[in-house]
Design a protein around this motif. Structure first.
Motif, PDB file in Angstrom:
ATOM      1  N   THR A 179       0.825  -1.207   0.000  1.00  0.00           N
ATOM      2  CA  THR A 179       0.000   0.000   0.000  1.00  0.00           C
ATOM      3  C   THR A 179       0.863   1.264   0.000  1.00  0.00           C
ATOM      4  O   THR A 179       0.597   2.211  -0.736  1.00  0.00           O
ATOM      5  CB  THR A 179      -0.934   0.013   1.227  1.00  0.00           C
ATOM      6  OG1 THR A 179      -1.785  -1.132   1.176  1.00  0.00           O
ATOM      7  CG2 THR A 179      -1.793   1.268   1.247  1.00  0.00           C
ATOM      8  N   GLU A 180       1.924   1.276   0.811  1.00  0.00           N
ATOM      9  CA  GLU A 180       2.807   2.446   0.864  1.00  0.00           C
ATOM     10  C   GLU A 180       3.480   2.691  -0.483  1.00  0.00           C
ATOM     11  O   GLU A 180       3.601   3.839  -0.934  1.00  0.00           O
ATOM     12  CB  GLU A 180       3.844   2.258   1.959  1.00  0.00           C
ATOM     13  CG  GLU A 180       3.261   2.297   3.367  1.00  0.00           C
ATOM     14  CD  GLU A 180       4.295   2.008   4.434  1.00  0.00           C
ATOM     15  OE1 GLU A 180       5.433   1.613   4.060  1.00  0.00           O
ATOM     16  OE2 GLU A 180       3.984   2.176   5.629  1.00  0.00           O
TER      17      GLU A 180
ATOM     18  N   MET B 232       0.963   4.103  -2.981  1.00  0.00           N
ATOM     19  CA  MET B 232       0.676   5.518  -2.751  1.00  0.00           C
ATOM     20  C   MET B 232       1.846   6.407  -3.178  1.00  0.00           C
ATOM     21  O   MET B 232       1.642   7.540  -3.614  1.00  0.00           O
ATOM     22  CB  MET B 232       0.331   5.761  -1.280  1.00  0.00           C
ATOM     23  CG  MET B 232      -0.950   5.052  -0.824  1.00  0.00           C
ATOM     24  SD  MET B 232      -2.412   5.380  -1.867  1.00  0.00           S
ATOM     25  CE  MET B 232      -2.655   3.764  -2.639  1.00  0.00           C
TER      26      MET B 232
ATOM     27  N   PHE C 267      -5.234   6.702   0.024  1.00  0.00           N
ATOM     28  CA  PHE C 267      -4.235   7.757  -0.186  1.00  0.00           C
ATOM     29  C   PHE C 267      -4.218   8.720   1.001  1.00  0.00           C
ATOM     30  O   PHE C 267      -3.150   9.072   1.516  1.00  0.00           O
ATOM     31  CB  PHE C 267      -4.540   8.517  -1.476  1.00  0.00           C
ATOM     32  CG  PHE C 267      -3.434   9.435  -1.919  1.00  0.00           C
ATOM     33  CD1 PHE C 267      -2.446   8.980  -2.775  1.00  0.00           C
ATOM     34  CD2 PHE C 267      -3.368  10.749  -1.475  1.00  0.00           C
ATOM     35  CE1 PHE C 267      -1.415   9.826  -3.190  1.00  0.00           C
ATOM     36  CE2 PHE C 267      -2.343  11.599  -1.873  1.00  0.00           C
ATOM     37  CZ  PHE C 267      -1.368  11.131  -2.738  1.00  0.00           C
TER      38      PHE C 267
ATOM     39  N   ARG D 161      -0.946   9.183   3.068  1.00  0.00           N
ATOM     40  CA  ARG D 161      -0.258  10.440   2.765  1.00  0.00           C
ATOM     41  C   ARG D 161      -0.747  11.630   3.578  1.00  0.00           C
ATOM     42  O   ARG D 161      -0.097  12.674   3.602  1.00  0.00           O
ATOM     43  CB  ARG D 161      -0.402  10.762   1.278  1.00  0.00           C
ATOM     44  CG  ARG D 161      -0.055   9.628   0.334  1.00  0.00           C
ATOM     45  CD  ARG D 161       1.414   9.338   0.259  1.00  0.00           C
ATOM     46  NE  ARG D 161       2.195  10.461  -0.207  1.00  0.00           N
ATOM     47  CZ  ARG D 161       3.488  10.385  -0.509  1.00  0.00           C
ATOM     48  NH1 ARG D 161       4.128   9.228  -0.369  1.00  0.00           N
ATOM     49  NH2 ARG D 161       4.141  11.445  -0.921  1.00  0.00           N
TER      50      ARG D 161
ATOM     51  N   PRO E 165      -6.124  12.869  -2.675  1.00  0.00           N
ATOM     52  CA  PRO E 165      -5.394  12.931  -3.950  1.00  0.00           C
ATOM     53  C   PRO E 165      -5.568  14.276  -4.662  1.00  0.00           C
ATOM     54  O   PRO E 165      -4.607  14.807  -5.227  1.00  0.00           O
ATOM     55  CB  PRO E 165      -6.017  11.789  -4.763  1.00  0.00           C
ATOM     56  CG  PRO E 165      -6.534  10.839  -3.747  1.00  0.00           C
ATOM     57  CD  PRO E 165      -6.987  11.673  -2.587  1.00  0.00           C
TER      58      PRO E 165
END
Length: 302
Positions: free
Chosen positions: A247-248, A251, A284, A288, A292
């Protein structure tokens, strides 16, 4: 594709500022901060002096790297005060060619510097794994690529900028590969894990196909171990479980794709394995810290 190869693709020169400087002792040049600067001695030895670091010897064949915002000095001796600040007004008085600076009578020292203007989350993953300033010693003496770079600076031919960029990229790859293999480098966990017979195949698969709907079972099958064995070893080696790393990485890829004007949030979502834009946006923001669309606005303004 190895994880390091994938990350290196995120750092690529595009119209890099490549300069050659020649001088005779005593000499000292101060350089402004750049996201990443590569410094080499094409003739004569010198010193790389960066704030907060002990002076580092820069011999012929060595490659020095400095990450911004750190300013630094190249000099014949650590005690020589800077005579030229390459970012200050009036520096052009020392310019003797489009990419060449110098003073003195015989140019006992010849230095090559290349400044990268790097951006993006993938680049950050690599740069953040490096010290702010360091020198990669040459184990084989003078580097032919440095000679090619120095010779190309003199030319005024079509395609010169591309040639300089690619030669600089080649030197950077050499330097980083050599650095990460040195005992003092303290490389990031993902780099060390590449050599692991169990974790390495899983890491490479994730980087090769981030959009694939990987399961722990799929990755374990590639490594020819049980799911429990892979999960335990991957977490111990990399620091996070396999699907968290997936997942990291997705992203990070998505963050770079979102900066491209011809992409949409939907197309980016599909590129990193999400058929549902809402699910992508949720992931995301969780990873983050921003949506997005907000990331895109900030990146476009930068």
């Amino acid at each position: 594709m190895e994880a390091l190869t994938d990350l290196l693709r995120g750092i690529r020169a595009h119209g890099a500022l490549v300069c050659r400087s020649f001088a005779s002792p005593p000499w000292s040049l101060a350089f402004a901060a750049a996201p990443l600067t590569v410094a080499m001695a094409a003739r004569g030895d010198g010193w790389l002096i960066a704030e907060g670091h002990p002076p580092m010897k820069l011999r012929i064949g060595d490659i020095g790297l400095v990450r911004g915002p750190l300013r630094f000095v190249l000099a014949d001796d650590p005690a020589t005060p800077p005579q030229i600040d390459t970012s200050a007004p009036g520096c052009d008085q020392w310019q003797v060619g489009p990419r060449t600076y110098g003073w003195g009578t015989d140019g006992e020292a010849v230095l090559i510097t290349g400044c990268y203007d790097v951006e993006g989350s993938i680049s950050d993953r690599l740069l953040n794994a490096l010290p702010q300033a360091f020198v990669v010693p040459s184990t084989e003496g003078p580097c032919p690529t440095v000679d090619l770079l120095s010779a190309e600076i003199d030319k005024d031919q079509p395609g010169q900028e591309i040639v300089l960029d690619r030669l600089l990229d080649l030197l950077l790859v050499f330097a980083l590969r050599e650095w990460f293999d040195r005992p003092e480098a303290n490389p990031p966990a993902w780099y060390r894990a590449l050599g692991d017979p169990v974790v390495g195949p899983a890491l490479r698969a994730i980087h090769d196909e981030p959009a694939r709907a990987w399961t722990v079972g799929d990755l374990a099958a590639l490594a020819r171990v049980s799911r429990a064995a892979l999960a335990k070893r991957f977490t111990a080696q990399v620091g996070v479980p396999p699907l968290t790393y997936l997942t990291e990485w997705r992203m990070a890829v998505a963050a770079d794709l979102l900066t491209k004007p011809d992409t949409t949030i939907g197309s980016v979502a599909r590129a990193v394995g999400y058929t549902d834009g809402f699910a992508f946006s949720t992931a995301f923001k969780r990873v983050r810290g921003v949506r997005p669309s907000d990331h895109r606005v900030v990146a476009m303004r930068a």
